[in-house]
Design a protein around this motif. Sequence first.
Motif, PDB file in Angstrom:
ATOM      1  N   GLU A 170       6.984  -8.145  -3.716  1.00  0.00           N
ATOM      2  CA  GLU A 170       5.697  -8.476  -2.162  1.00  0.00           C
ATOM      3  C   GLU A 170       4.629  -7.915  -3.204  1.00  0.00           C
ATOM      4  O   GLU A 170       3.082  -7.335  -2.989  1.00  0.00           O
ATOM      5  CB  GLU A 170       5.835  -6.806  -1.542  1.00  0.00           C
ATOM      6  CG  GLU A 170       6.545  -7.230  -0.559  1.00  0.00           C
ATOM      7  CD  GLU A 170       7.071  -7.620   1.022  1.00  0.00           C
ATOM      8  OE1 GLU A 170       5.502  -7.784   1.135  1.00  0.00           O
ATOM      9  OE2 GLU A 170       7.476  -7.896   1.707  1.00  0.00           O
ATOM     10  N   THR A 189      10.207  -5.699  -1.859  1.00  0.00           N
ATOM     11  CA  THR A 189       9.432  -5.249  -1.236  1.00  0.00           C
ATOM     12  C   THR A 189       8.671  -4.144  -2.290  1.00  0.00           C
ATOM     13  O   THR A 189       7.429  -3.776  -1.969  1.00  0.00           O
ATOM     14  CB  THR A 189      10.050  -4.400  -0.757  1.00  0.00           C
ATOM     15  OG1 THR A 189      10.305  -2.975  -1.577  1.00  0.00           O
ATOM     16  CG2 THR A 189      10.550  -4.492   0.658  1.00  0.00           C
ATOM     17  N   SER A 214       7.637   1.284   2.944  1.00  0.00           N
ATOM     18  CA  SER A 214       8.744   0.180   3.126  1.00  0.00           C
ATOM     19  C   SER A 214       9.682   0.422   3.449  1.00  0.00           C
ATOM     20  O   SER A 214      11.060  -0.493   3.361  1.00  0.00           O
ATOM     21  CB  SER A 214       8.557  -1.026   1.067  1.00  0.00           C
ATOM     22  OG  SER A 214       8.852  -0.069   0.621  1.00  0.00           O
ATOM     23  N   SER A 272      -5.684  -2.118  10.644  1.00  0.00           N
ATOM     24  CA  SER A 272      -4.278  -1.574  10.676  1.00  0.00           C
ATOM     25  C   SER A 272      -4.619  -1.915  12.254  1.00  0.00           C
ATOM     26  O   SER A 272      -3.918  -2.235  13.119  1.00  0.00           O
ATOM     27  CB  SER A 272      -4.305   0.141  10.158  1.00  0.00           C
ATOM     28  OG  SER A 272      -2.996  -0.118  10.727  1.00  0.00           O
ATOM     29  N   GLU A 306       0.024  -4.091   5.178  1.00  0.00           N
ATOM     30  CA  GLU A 306       0.838  -5.313   5.970  1.00  0.00           C
ATOM     31  C   GLU A 306      -1.003  -5.757   6.923  1.00  0.00           C
ATOM     32  O   GLU A 306      -0.849  -7.321   6.044  1.00  0.00           O
ATOM     33  CB  GLU A 306       1.461  -5.253   6.796  1.00  0.00           C
ATOM     34  CG  GLU A 306       2.941  -5.730   6.655  1.00  0.00           C
ATOM     35  CD  GLU A 306       3.961  -6.041   7.617  1.00  0.00           C
ATOM     36  OE1 GLU A 306       4.297  -6.544   8.315  1.00  0.00           O
ATOM     37  OE2 GLU A 306       4.202  -4.956   7.763  1.00  0.00           O
ATOM     38  N   LYS A 353      -2.541  -7.541   4.001  1.00  0.00           N
ATOM     39  CA  LYS A 353      -1.665  -8.318   3.234  1.00  0.00           C
ATOM     40  C   LYS A 353      -2.298 -10.030   4.340  1.00  0.00           C
ATOM     41  O   LYS A 353      -2.752 -10.735   3.603  1.00  0.00           O
ATOM     42  CB  LYS A 353      -0.524  -8.566   2.843  1.00  0.00           C
ATOM     43  CG  LYS A 353       0.213  -9.515   2.414  1.00  0.00           C
ATOM     44  CD  LYS A 353       1.016  -8.868   1.557  1.00  0.00           C
ATOM     45  CE  LYS A 353       1.770  -9.791   0.964  1.00  0.00           C
ATOM     46  NZ  LYS A 353       3.174  -9.487   0.259  1.00  0.00           N
TER      47      LYS A 353
END
Lengths: 465, 465
Positions: free
Chosen positions: B34, B75, B136, B262, B333, B336
Amino acid sequence: MELTAQHINELTQIVGENFIFTDFETRKKYGYDETEDYNFPPHVVVKPENTAQISAVVQLANQYKIPVVPIGGRTGLSGGALSIHGGIALSTERLNSIVAIDEKNLQVITEPAVITQVLRDTVAEKGLFYPVDPSSMGSCFIGGNIAENSGGARAVKYGVTKDYVLNLEVVLPNGEIIWTGANTLKNSTGYNLTQLMVGSEGTLGIVTKIVLKLLPQNQFNVLMLVPFFKADQACEAVSAIFRAGIVPSALEFMERDAIDWSVKYIDNINVTVKPEHQAHLLIEVDGNYPDVLMQEAEKILSVVEQFEVDEVLFADTEDQKNALWRMRRGVAEAVKANSVYKEEDTVVPRYELPTLLKGIKEAGKKYGFQSVCYGHAGDGNLHVNIIKGNLTDEQWQTEVRKGIVEIFELTKSLNGTLSGEHGIGYVQKDFMPIIFNETSLNLMKGIKQLFDPNNIMNPGKILPN
Amino acid sequence: MELTAQHINELTQIVGENFIFTDFETRKKYGYDETEDYNFPPHVVVKPENTAQISAVVQLANQYKIPVVPIGGRTGLSGGALSIHGGIALSTERLNSIVAIDEKNLQVITEPAVITQVLRDTVAEKGLFYPVDPSSMGSCFIGGNIAENSGGARAVKYGVTKDYVLNLEVVLPNGEIIWTGANTLKNSTGYNLTQLMVGSEGTLGIVTKIVLKLLPQNQFNVLMLVPFFKADQACEAVSAIFRAGIVPSALEFMERDAIDWSVKYIDNINVTVKPEHQAHLLIEVDGNYPDVLMQEAEKILSVVEQFEVDEVLFADTEDQKNALWRMRRGVAEAVKANSVYKEEDTVVPRYELPTLLKGIKEAGKKYGFQSVCYGHAGDGNLHVNIIKGNLTDEQWQTEVRKGIVEIFELTKSLNGTLSGEHGIGYVQKDFMPIIFNETSLNLMKGIKQLFDPNNIMNPGKILPN
């Protein structure tokens, strides 16, 4: 090797003439720790003032290949501070300042020769808690605690020395100086040199500054003494307490003999030990909410009452609590005053304690020795005091040794090991192959060689020949 | 080096033809973790069945000097699992059994490819608690957690992976197998090989079995979200909570942008973020006594209300709690999904957080990058997400790098370090000299050389060239 006048002269240049000693009395004194009755005087005792002087002494020793033994409070139980090859005894005793208490980050920076009890008391004045409390905390040094990865009664809830060490300043065997990590609670930055130093018994370098994590001080505790009619049931009760969801702040086991001797040895202890009490558990819970502690104490009571126990004593006052702890902490000294002895520091997963205790007693019967067992049962850490008593020197050296090997083989078969908190030092190193295969031992020897290619730093400790 | 048909043939003999892969798709898949957008495909992917097969693969690699990269859940955030020199990607994925849950001793023995969440859930069914919860945890492997010394939200109260590892079975780079310690809570028996392996990112060996300490499960928790009008005050509140004597079970910091992104990215989150909220703290306390938790929550409230805060949200239901945690865990996330980014894992003593945050923003202004910061503020562990956004590749490689160096130099000056929980791996290794002097780095290189003289085990990680 013998030290020459030239060596002494150079050492004097470094530490000053008032801090170097070659007289027999001083050398003899620094040749003892608390391990059995061993005495290995060094050739010279030096007392450097600071990290720079320690580095200079070590550089000199490395140049001339003179052994250097780092000396703390000389309270060790595995002979880690014995100058078995003579050389230089390097006492850290002048590095005895608490450098800073960082109340904002709950940390303390300290020099190695601060007495553990002094450190605990000093941070407590700021409402902070350093939980590690080896029985010797009134005289041992925090630096020695790091060398041996010392534990104590509160380890069951709060962990051992290694769990509080964030960062170390270390003088390496070539005199170079490093910091091992950072002053942070988390660290995933390279190999863990901090934890490699902790428990390395002064064989990889000399710790000169220490950053420790602290906790907020707990305000209340409840202490109880539970007499058991059967020793194996006391051991069984230990894991039953945890399985009931309680994590006591101390959970100590004492055989009847241990208490008997301690009570005789220490004044003003008002505990009645009936002959039919085979063992006691000393149990403490701590926290900030008295109601919760009473609930937890009641839960513990309901667990232990499933075994054959006599009336439980609750310590009502600070005086009573202190008396019970004095009794517990006095056992080692009481045994020592009674006879020459060897102390083994066996540790197993806690549920295996009854099996371990049974095996120890069987080994005693087989090889003809008496043992007094007590210790930190909550951690599965049982101190086995083997009493010389009337044994001949021959029996003491051969038969008892066979018994010890069997005890360690038993701990290994129970997924335990040689030492929970005393270290390997001089007296346990020959047993290392019981626990580690040759590959592991060779890795450890390789680490020693990497840090100390001339083998000057506390040589002859930890690793078997 | 290139692998030959002969190498592939010998590997096939060991793992069987169904568990060796040379097709591009598989190699590409196992060439990712990741970390940013890196992809380094290995020459071959093998999936051995057990310790013996892993040992055989490693022996072969050592004989032919082929790089071996141990692969877990892929991860990781520092590129530890990237096959930067090609070679063999050794996936542990078939070693995915929980071997035994030892309820009597509060321990679990597990293979490395068990997903952390699965491990937590499985022991929870027995009333036991494995507290380490990296973000994770739904996909990472426990073996990878050991490689990186992973933390997570609960580390502030319960510690990180290293604090739970009692003993490890390890295949060394020459194929030999050791156990590093014993299954005991205390251990002062030789150098701490267990802690040397933890956090060594697969460069010293492959962990094939793991003994972890567990705790009794806590039954209750209280979760609150506190909006701050000023981000630096949110940072200041963190250490104020500890100084009030509270140890929360989680204390997470999120900048407004972090939450904003988020909330947009994750469905069914019902949190209103006002533009004037510069930051939030997500605070949890846990325990077995609801009354105590309410008292602690009130204490926390009285601390945070000394700062400029908006209305505090208490999560009333399990659904609300899950939503808040999903929001917190979703930040990475969300970032990302939004842009290419670099994530730094800075860690400092927690009181230094406001200074760190200020320095990060200043570096951003100076070098022209935007950053989104969030993380485990209770530990002083701040994740800095540097957003590529509209930066050119040139700026991304040069200007941003200068900014990162300044940020790490700042963490160093605050007694912090490069990584709290993500590891150094491939992407941070060039920054190691900011933290460690040459002597320390040479010791680490010596340890690597001792364990892995042919430099086959995850080469090119952790240590700068």
